[in-house]
Design an enzyme around this catalytic site. Structure first.
Site, PDB file in Angstrom:
ATOM      1  N   TRP A   1       0.819  -1.208   0.000  1.00 15.36           N
ATOM      2  CA  TRP A   1       0.000   0.000   0.000  1.00 15.36           C
ATOM      3  C   TRP A   1       0.856   1.263   0.000  1.00 15.36           C
ATOM      4  O   TRP A   1       0.515   2.259  -0.641  1.00 15.36           O
ATOM      5  CB  TRP A   1      -0.973  -0.020   1.177  1.00 15.36           C
TER       6      TRP A   1
ATOM      7  N   ASP B   1      -1.431   6.587   6.390  1.00 17.10           N
ATOM      8  CA  ASP B   1      -2.545   5.727   5.997  1.00 17.10           C
ATOM      9  C   ASP B   1      -2.794   4.780   7.163  1.00 17.10           C
ATOM     10  O   ASP B   1      -2.014   3.863   7.413  1.00 17.10           O
ATOM     11  CB  ASP B   1      -2.175   4.962   4.727  1.00 17.10           C
TER      12      ASP B   1
ATOM     13  N   LYS C   1     -12.342  -1.789   7.810  1.00 12.77           N
ATOM     14  CA  LYS C   1     -11.609  -2.704   8.676  1.00 12.77           C
ATOM     15  C   LYS C   1     -11.952  -2.469  10.147  1.00 12.77           C
ATOM     16  O   LYS C   1     -12.317  -3.387  10.860  1.00 12.77           O
ATOM     17  CB  LYS C   1     -10.107  -2.565   8.438  1.00 12.77           C
TER      18      LYS C   1
END
Length: 367
Positions: A102, A172, A196
């Site tokens: 990511w 992030d 999540k």
């Protein structure tokens, strides 16, 4: 009602209490005679839900007054582009620490906007650890330093964050926001997809220091933080159902005792599964080095691919869902986000021990 023991990486488990409350309010939200999906996003009923979600997040994370909370769309992946478009000015560069797929994707998008540099990385070691803070070669004139606080694919997590002085720290936090106490004031921007720890997919939370919100008219409106800030994240029709469920998850988090209590339980959950790995005499092997282990995603392998396939097959038969490793690296992964109960983690650890014993017994018989 039978509930799966859900270890999916995202979309992930939601608290049962949240789902039950949503079920009870499904046809009549705020005594409106309508479902939340039918409400106008300009109505007083939805405005109350919307503002409650924002305020609840501020309360739980103790967000200072000089920060704005935005509820946006496009997932965390859109933030890979929005952030450099809004705060990476001409002549500056954005610095990145690479700790997984990511962060690589965030870097790739930023490169399309302006100058970038990798100032630390664990890529050469297959992302098995988080680089040491002293190894980060930060440019003091950088527009920002970007990190990914938890790496779902490789199972690593930052335990301490870099001190960046005047350089905005951008994180992030899609996979570990609300899982442990953080000092928001250390960051310029925190962003997170909700699917999540915060709710269902479809909503992205952006916590941004107000001085980083500039009115650059050259940025398309939907990608401009200033536009969203001026409109209280209601510039266009928002994902109303996702925001409603976000507000319920945040209520649930408060009822659990807040972030500190949630972090305590998360530590217990992680320990149960890591103990099963560490006490297996090498039958289970964790991907992440011990000092970088994630409390959100436990990644591990078995001695052979055949053993992994058998493990995943029997785990599914036993009611465990989502234990396959990411398609890019294989292996196994247990995602143990906030809503995953401790009892499910204990069940998994027990299953791992039982499987190890039965697999070795079968091997011995075959010899």
């Amino acid at each position: 009602m039978k509930r799966a023991r859900n270890f999916n990486a995202g979309p992930a488990a939601l608290p049962l209490e949240v789902l039950q409350r949503a079920q009870n309010e499904w046809l009549n939200i705020e005594d409106s005679g309508m479902s939340v999906m039918e409400l106008s996003h300009r109505s007083a009923e939805f405005e109350k839900i919307h503002n409650h979600a924002i305020q609840s997040l501020k309360d739980l994370l103790e967000i200072p007054e000089n920060y704005e909370v935005l509820l946006l769309q496009g997932g965390a992946s859109l933030q890979f582009s929005m952030i450099p478009m809004n705060i990476l000015n001409e002549g500056q560069r954005a610095d990145f620490v690479l700790t997984g797929s990511w962060s690589e994707k965030a870097l790739k998008e930023a490169k399309k906007v302006g100058n970038t540099a990798v100032v630390a990385s664990s890529k050469d070691e297959k992302y098995t650890f988080i680089p040491k803070l002293e190894d980060i070669k930060l440019n003091e004139d950088a527009a920002y330093l970007h990190i990914t606080s938890n790496n779902t694919i490789y199972g690593t997590q930052w335990k301490h964050f870099p001190e960046t002085n005047n350089v905005p720290l951008v994180a992030d936090m899609s996979s570990d926001i609300l899982s442990k106490k953080i000092d928001v004031s250390k960051f310029g921007i925190i962003y997170a997809g909700a699917q999540k720890n915060l709710g269902p997919s479809g909503i992205t939370v952006v916590i941004i220091r107000k001085d980083l919100i500039t009115n650059n008219e050259n940025i398309p409106s939907m990608l401009n933080y200033s536009i969203h800030s001026k409109n209280n994240s209601l510039y266009n029709t928002p994902p109303t159902l996702a925001i409603y469920l976000l507000s319920l998850v945040l209520d649930w988090a408060k009822e659990q005792g807040g972030v500190e209590k949630i972090a305590e339980v998360n530590g217990e959950k992680a320990k149960v599964i890591y103990d099963a790995i560490d006490n297996s005499n090498g039958f289970y092997k964790g991907h992440a080095l011990p000092d970088s282990r994630s409390h959100m995603n436990v990644t591990f392998t078995l001695p052979t691919e055949e053993a992994e396939k058998q493990f995943l097959k029997e785990a599914k038969q036993a009611g465990f869902v989502g234990l396959n490793g990411h398609r890019s690296i294989g292996g196994c992964r247990a995602s143990i986000y906030n809503a995953v109960p401790l009892s499910h983690c204990q069940d998994l650890a027990d299953f791992m021990k039982t499987f190890q014993e039965s697999y070795k017994a079968t091997e011995a018989q075959a010899l």
